[in-house]
Design a protein around this motif. Structure first.
Motif, PDB file in Angstrom:
ATOM      1  N   THR A  83       6.236   5.513  -0.766  1.00 52.15           N
ATOM      2  CA  THR A  83       7.023   5.186   0.424  1.00 52.15           C
ATOM      3  C   THR A  83       7.365   3.703   0.374  1.00 52.15           C
ATOM      4  OG1 THR A  83       5.832   6.862   1.679  1.00 52.15           O
ATOM      5  CG2 THR A  83       7.137   5.285   2.941  1.00 52.15           C
ATOM      6  N   PRO A  84       8.565   3.339  -0.027  1.00 57.51           N
ATOM      7  CA  PRO A  84       8.863   1.928  -0.265  1.00 57.51           C
ATOM      8  C   PRO A  84       9.042   1.083   0.982  1.00 57.51           C
ATOM      9  CG  PRO A  84      10.811   3.265  -0.623  1.00 57.51           C
ATOM     10  CD  PRO A  84       9.688   4.219  -0.368  1.00 57.51           C
ATOM     11  N   HIS A  85       9.316   1.728   2.133  1.00 56.77           N
ATOM     12  CA  HIS A  85       9.663   0.930   3.306  1.00 56.77           C
ATOM     13  C   HIS A  85       9.069   1.563   4.553  1.00 56.77           C
ATOM     14  CE1 HIS A  85      11.885  -1.617   6.049  1.00 56.77           C
ATOM     15  NE2 HIS A  85      12.405  -0.561   6.636  1.00 56.77           N
ATOM     16  N   LEU A  86       8.496   0.732   5.406  1.00 61.34           N
ATOM     17  CA  LEU A  86       7.975   1.180   6.694  1.00 61.34           C
ATOM     18  C   LEU A  86       8.858   0.597   7.791  1.00 61.34           C
ATOM     19  CD1 LEU A  86       4.157   0.653   6.068  1.00 61.34           C
ATOM     20  CD2 LEU A  86       5.320   2.840   6.352  1.00 61.34           C
ATOM     21  N   PRO A  87       9.494   1.436   8.604  1.00 58.99           N
ATOM     22  CA  PRO A  87      10.432   0.914   9.603  1.00 58.99           C
ATOM     23  C   PRO A  87       9.711   0.166  10.723  1.00 58.99           C
ATOM     24  CG  PRO A  87      10.121   3.271   9.896  1.00 58.99           C
ATOM     25  CD  PRO A  87       9.418   2.904   8.621  1.00 58.99           C
ATOM     26  N   THR A  88      10.365  -0.849  11.219  1.00 53.28           N
ATOM     27  CA  THR A  88       9.897  -1.594  12.384  1.00 53.28           C
ATOM     28  C   THR A  88      10.987  -1.551  13.452  1.00 53.28           C
ATOM     29  OG1 THR A  88      10.762  -3.669  11.482  1.00 53.28           O
ATOM     30  CG2 THR A  88       8.481  -3.130  10.965  1.00 53.28           C
ATOM     31  N   PRO A 114       3.305  11.003  13.069  1.00 58.59           N
ATOM     32  CA  PRO A 114       3.526   9.884  12.147  1.00 58.59           C
ATOM     33  C   PRO A 114       2.763  10.021  10.832  1.00 58.59           C
ATOM     34  CG  PRO A 114       3.192   9.066  14.366  1.00 58.59           C
ATOM     35  CD  PRO A 114       2.865  10.528  14.394  1.00 58.59           C
ATOM     36  N   GLY A 115       1.646  10.776  10.852  1.00 61.58           N
ATOM     37  CA  GLY A 115       0.911  11.047   9.619  1.00 61.58           C
ATOM     38  C   GLY A 115       0.345   9.809   8.955  1.00 61.58           C
ATOM     39  N   GLY A 116       0.068   9.954   7.657  1.00 58.18           N
ATOM     40  CA  GLY A 116      -0.620   8.899   6.913  1.00 58.18           C
ATOM     41  C   GLY A 116       0.154   7.626   6.733  1.00 58.18           C
ATOM     42  N   ASP A 117       1.446   7.617   7.032  1.00 61.40           N
ATOM     43  CA  ASP A 117       2.206   6.364   6.942  1.00 61.40           C
ATOM     44  C   ASP A 117       1.719   5.359   7.977  1.00 61.40           C
ATOM     45  OD1 ASP A 117       3.953   6.885   4.794  1.00 61.40           O
ATOM     46  OD2 ASP A 117       5.222   8.117   6.079  1.00 61.40           O
ATOM     47  N   PHE A 118       1.196   5.855   9.104  1.00 61.08           N
ATOM     48  CA  PHE A 118       0.772   4.950  10.170  1.00 61.08           C
ATOM     49  C   PHE A 118      -0.630   5.240  10.699  1.00 61.08           C
ATOM     50  CE2 PHE A 118       5.428   4.902  10.387  1.00 61.08           C
ATOM     51  CZ  PHE A 118       5.675   3.530  10.390  1.00 61.08           C
ATOM     52  N   ALA A 159       0.828  -1.202   0.000  1.00 56.43           N
ATOM     53  CA  ALA A 159       0.000   0.000   0.000  1.00 56.43           C
ATOM     54  C   ALA A 159       0.867   1.257   0.000  1.00 56.43           C
ATOM     55  CB  ALA A 159      -0.934  -0.007   1.206  1.00 56.43           C
ATOM     56  N   GLN A 160       1.948   1.228   0.739  1.00 57.61           N
ATOM     57  CA  GLN A 160       2.815   2.401   0.827  1.00 57.61           C
ATOM     58  C   GLN A 160       3.572   2.646  -0.468  1.00 57.61           C
ATOM     59  OE1 GLN A 160       1.169   3.608   3.686  1.00 57.61           O
ATOM     60  NE2 GLN A 160       3.077   4.733   3.590  1.00 57.61           N
ATOM     61  N   LYS A 161       3.909   1.585  -1.199  1.00 56.48           N
ATOM     62  CA  LYS A 161       4.630   1.751  -2.458  1.00 56.48           C
ATOM     63  C   LYS A 161       3.813   2.580  -3.443  1.00 56.48           C
ATOM     64  CE  LYS A 161       7.493  -2.415  -2.282  1.00 56.48           C
ATOM     65  NZ  LYS A 161       7.735  -3.755  -2.864  1.00 56.48           N
ATOM     66  N   ASN A 182      -4.954  12.612   6.862  1.00 60.57           N
ATOM     67  CA  ASN A 182      -5.326  12.878   5.480  1.00 60.57           C
ATOM     68  C   ASN A 182      -4.124  12.825   4.545  1.00 60.57           C
ATOM     69  OD1 ASN A 182      -8.089  13.479   6.058  1.00 60.57           O
ATOM     70  ND2 ASN A 182      -7.445  15.475   6.841  1.00 60.57           N
ATOM     71  N   ALA A 183      -2.942  12.980   5.095  1.00 60.50           N
ATOM     72  CA  ALA A 183      -1.735  13.035   4.280  1.00 60.50           C
ATOM     73  C   ALA A 183      -0.553  12.580   5.112  1.00 60.50           C
ATOM     74  CB  ALA A 183      -1.508  14.450   3.757  1.00 60.50           C
ATOM     75  N   ARG A 184       0.538  12.292   4.436  1.00 60.60           N
ATOM     76  CA  ARG A 184       1.737  11.838   5.130  1.00 60.60           C
ATOM     77  C   ARG A 184       2.570  13.036   5.597  1.00 60.60           C
ATOM     78  NH1 ARG A 184       4.363   8.728   0.594  1.00 60.60           N
ATOM     79  NH2 ARG A 184       3.213  10.337  -0.536  1.00 60.60           N
ATOM     80  N   SER A 185       3.115  12.913   6.785  1.00 57.79           N
ATOM     81  CA  SER A 185       3.997  13.942   7.337  1.00 57.79           C
ATOM     82  C   SER A 185       5.465  13.607   7.109  1.00 57.79           C
ATOM     83  CB  SER A 185       3.761  14.076   8.841  1.00 57.79           C
ATOM     84  OG  SER A 185       2.426  14.374   9.137  1.00 57.79           O
ATOM     85  N   ILE A 186       5.806  12.326   7.249  1.00 62.03           N
ATOM     86  CA  ILE A 186       7.209  11.920   7.263  1.00 62.03           C
ATOM     87  C   ILE A 186       7.927  12.237   5.950  1.00 62.03           C
ATOM     88  CG2 ILE A 186       8.768   9.946   7.503  1.00 62.03           C
ATOM     89  CD1 ILE A 186       6.707   8.754   9.470  1.00 62.03           C
ATOM     90  N   PRO A 187       7.337  11.941   4.762  1.00 68.82           N
ATOM     91  CA  PRO A 187       8.065  12.287   3.524  1.00 68.82           C
ATOM     92  C   PRO A 187       8.319  13.778   3.368  1.00 68.82           C
ATOM     93  CG  PRO A 187       6.332  10.684   3.076  1.00 68.82           C
ATOM     94  CD  PRO A 187       6.117  11.164   4.478  1.00 68.82           C
ATOM     95  N   VAL A 188       7.382  14.608   3.826  1.00 68.56           N
ATOM     96  CA  VAL A 188       7.583  16.058   3.751  1.00 68.56           C
ATOM     97  C   VAL A 188       8.723  16.467   4.685  1.00 68.56           C
ATOM     98  CG1 VAL A 188       6.542  18.304   4.204  1.00 68.56           C
ATOM     99  CG2 VAL A 188       5.208  16.518   3.077  1.00 68.56           C
ATOM    100  N   ALA A 189       8.720  15.922   5.890  1.00 68.01           N
ATOM    101  CA  ALA A 189       9.795  16.213   6.839  1.00 68.01           C
ATOM    102  C   ALA A 189      11.141  15.792   6.266  1.00 68.01           C
ATOM    103  CB  ALA A 189       9.528  15.504   8.165  1.00 68.01           C
TER     104      ALA A 189
END
Length: 595
Positions: free
Chosen positions: A98-103, A446-450, A92-94, A455-462
């Motif tokens: 966003t190719p990778h979600l950290p664990t 964490p935004g839309g990645d998690f 879903a993230q790809k 409504n939108a992702r925060s991490i890629p913008v950061a």
């Protein structure tokens, strides 16, 4: 740090055992999903976009080395989703780029809690047992109750402190935990407290904000505000009492929350926060609180009046650690030694300037470890990093660390003789970036990645902004800028209070971002707390870094440089929004023309 009593320990262990029983009954079908949901939420267990999310309470931000090591163990051994869930999440993230979600990470929040994003519910009871073993839990980190009480991360060590707020925060924590009258409020309720002249706890942005001060007679008391909050309707707290004697604070908070509980809206969750009630009723709300307080004190005898003996008992847990004879040196001797080291090692000198603050003890310092770096989300900490911080706290800070409002870690008890070896160790761990209070020391949720609400992702913008501004000389030239990013209107990234705020919005299923300017959380360098103002239509994710660059270039062109150079927020207040609006829209037009 506060030391749990046997009662405290037994209480937390029994709560963990109770949760295990609830989980097992849910797993066996004896407890329905609808019945289990409020029970898990009361212990900090959410279900987010991809997997469960655990929020761990960290009262007033303090953590011991042992607690940090346990958080590291949980991140390493439990923060890993089932393989199929993780595969689907990554697919879903790809699609979003966003190719990778950290664990195997923990996340520091703006209210100094710790969150984990991937722990399966099947392992949740084991995690609660581990937390209880080091006096930790997730109680009241969710739900319509009084949440974790936040505090100034420099409490007890700041030179500008009037009184240490931590004993009061601890007494209030004990009182509010599972308080039966306030377990089902109209909405969540957040309290922040500070004892310093500098408001590092952003008290005006909370449901209740408490600031310790002394009156003309030298007596200690609180300035009390209520009705602050962000979200879709940002409001600042209204002063209810300019001075309330310290021993009456819980009786007064009971009146504040009781009136809210009585009249707060329950028909619309977007209008259920206390800020809506305070705004709608104005003086009538204050009068109701005063009358309720009078009745609590006169009719009921003030049952929650804090005795001096109880304050003394709790305060005994917050005495400074043993400080050896090295502490007794003059300020000039200390300063000259540091200047010599800074001249010999310029990077160390830059770190001293940005990441090290003065302490109430002249031979001690307060050190911030920066968790803002390239290719790691703001506030994220890996299992290895948590272990490293635990070691650094043990070696250099009397075994104590604190999470900050800005999603970093503070070591509050560092001797000046230990600053250079601490810096070298932090460099080895990539935790010594000298960017505190600069642009890349941003706040982001964490935004839309998690998050399922975003409504939108925060991490890629950061990350895009961080990648563009890697030159520390350029960052130093720009100076202090608070950049705050939220993935939705709930404002977990506190975009309203950023000098530059970024808010993710949804437009026809696409991610767009509003930009606000001029916000403040109330620090003296930024002026009184206030919400930023939107400077125009939304921008696409790819346009945001160009917009930020245009805004900052405009600032550098028009700032006053005579004498003390103007900061970004000072220039903005002097010239207004218009030059920055023009720059932002010009950046948009250039981006559109290049496509």
């Amino acid at each position: 740090m506060y030391q749990y009593t046997e009662f405290d320990k037994s209480f937390v262990r029994s709560r963990a055992a109770q949760f295990r029983d609830q989980l097992e009954r849910w797993q066996s079908g004896k407890l329905s999903e609808d019945d289990f949901r409020p029970l898990r939420l009361q212990n900090g267990w959410y279900v987010q976009r991809h997997a469960p999310m655990l929020r761990v309470a960290v009262p007033y931000g303090e953590l011991s080395s042992a607690q940090l090591r346990m958080l590291a163990r949980i991140a390493r051994d439990y923060d890993e989703p089932e393989a199929e869930i993780y595969r689907l999440a990554c697919e879903a993230q790809k699609k979003l780029g966003t190719p990778h979600l950290p664990t195997h990470y923990a996340h520091f929040t703006t209210r100094t809690n710790v969150q984990f994003n991937w722990i399966p519910l099947s392992k949740s009871a084991d995690v609660m047992d581990l937390l209880a073993s080091v006096d930790m839990h997730g109680i009241q980190t969710s739900g319509n109750c009084i949440r974790n009480i936040s505090c100034d991360e420099r409490a007890g060590v700041a030179p500008d402190e009037i009184a240490d707020p931590r004993p009061f925060a601890e007494i209030m924590r004990q009182w509010t935990t599972l308080h039966p009258e306030f377990a089902f409020l109209p909405r969540k309720f957040k309290i922040a407290i500070t004892g310093a002249t500098e408001d590092r706890a952003a008290t005006d942005w909370h449901d209740v904000g408490l600031r310790l001060q002394k009156n003309d007679a030298g007596e200690l008391g609180f300035r009390v505000t209520a009705g602050g909050g962000m979200g879709r309707t940002p409001m600042l707290g209204v002063v209810l009492r300019d001075f309330l004697p310290w021993h009456q604070i819980m009786n007064y908070i009971e009146a504040v929350v009781r009136v809210y509980n009585r009249y707060g809206r329950r028909d619309n969750k977007y209008k259920a926060r206390i800020k809506i009630l305070v705004k709608a009723e104005g003086q009538r709300y204050i009068d109701e609180v005063d009358e309720e307080f009078r009745q609590i004190v006169e009719r009921d005898g003030g049952p929650h009046t804090i005795p001096q003996a109880e304050l003394d008992r709790v305060s005994a847990s917050f005495v400074p650690p043993g400080l050896n004879s090295r502490i007794h040196r003059s300020d000039e001797t200390v300063s000259s030694g540091l200047r010599a080291q800074a001249q010999a090692h310029p990077r160390f000198g830059r770190w001293l300037q940005r990441n090290v603050a003065h302490h109430k003890h002249p031979a001690m310092r307060i050190v911030t470890l920066s968790f803002k770096r390239l290719f790691q989300a703001p506030g994220d900490a890996s299992a290895d990093q948590l272990d490293i911080v635990a070691d650094l706290a043990g070696r250099f800070s009397a075994g104590e660390a604190r999470i900050t409002h800005t999603q970093n870690i503070v070591l509050p008890w560092v001797h000046v003789d230990d600053l250079f070896p601490l810096w070298k160790a932090a460099c080895d761990a990539d935790l010594a970036s000298a960017n505190v209070h600069l642009l890349t020391d941003m706040i982001a949720c964490p935004g839309g990645d998690f998050c399922a609400l975003a409504n939108a992702r925060s991490i890629p913008v950061a990350q895009a902004v961080t990648e563009r501004y890697q030159d520390l000389d350029e960052l130093d030239d720009i100076g202090e800028v608070d950049l705050h990013i939220s993935g939705c209107i709930n404002s977990c990234g506190h975009h309203h209070s950023g000098h530059i705020g970024i808010l993710g919005v949804d437009k026809d299923g696409q991610e767009w971002y509003q930009v606000t300017l001029g916000g403040s959380d109330g620090k003296q360098s930024s002026g009184a707390a206030q919400a930023g103002k939107v400077i125009g239509p939304s921008f696409s994710a790819s346009e945001v870094p160009d917009v930020i660059e245009a805004i900052l270039a405009t600032y550098r062109d028009i700032r006053n440089t005579g004498g003390t150079r103007e900061t970004f927020i000072q220039t903005l207040k002097r010239v207004g929004l218009e030059p920055f609006k023009v720059a932002a829209n010009d950046a948009r037009r250039k981006a559109e023309a290049s496509r």
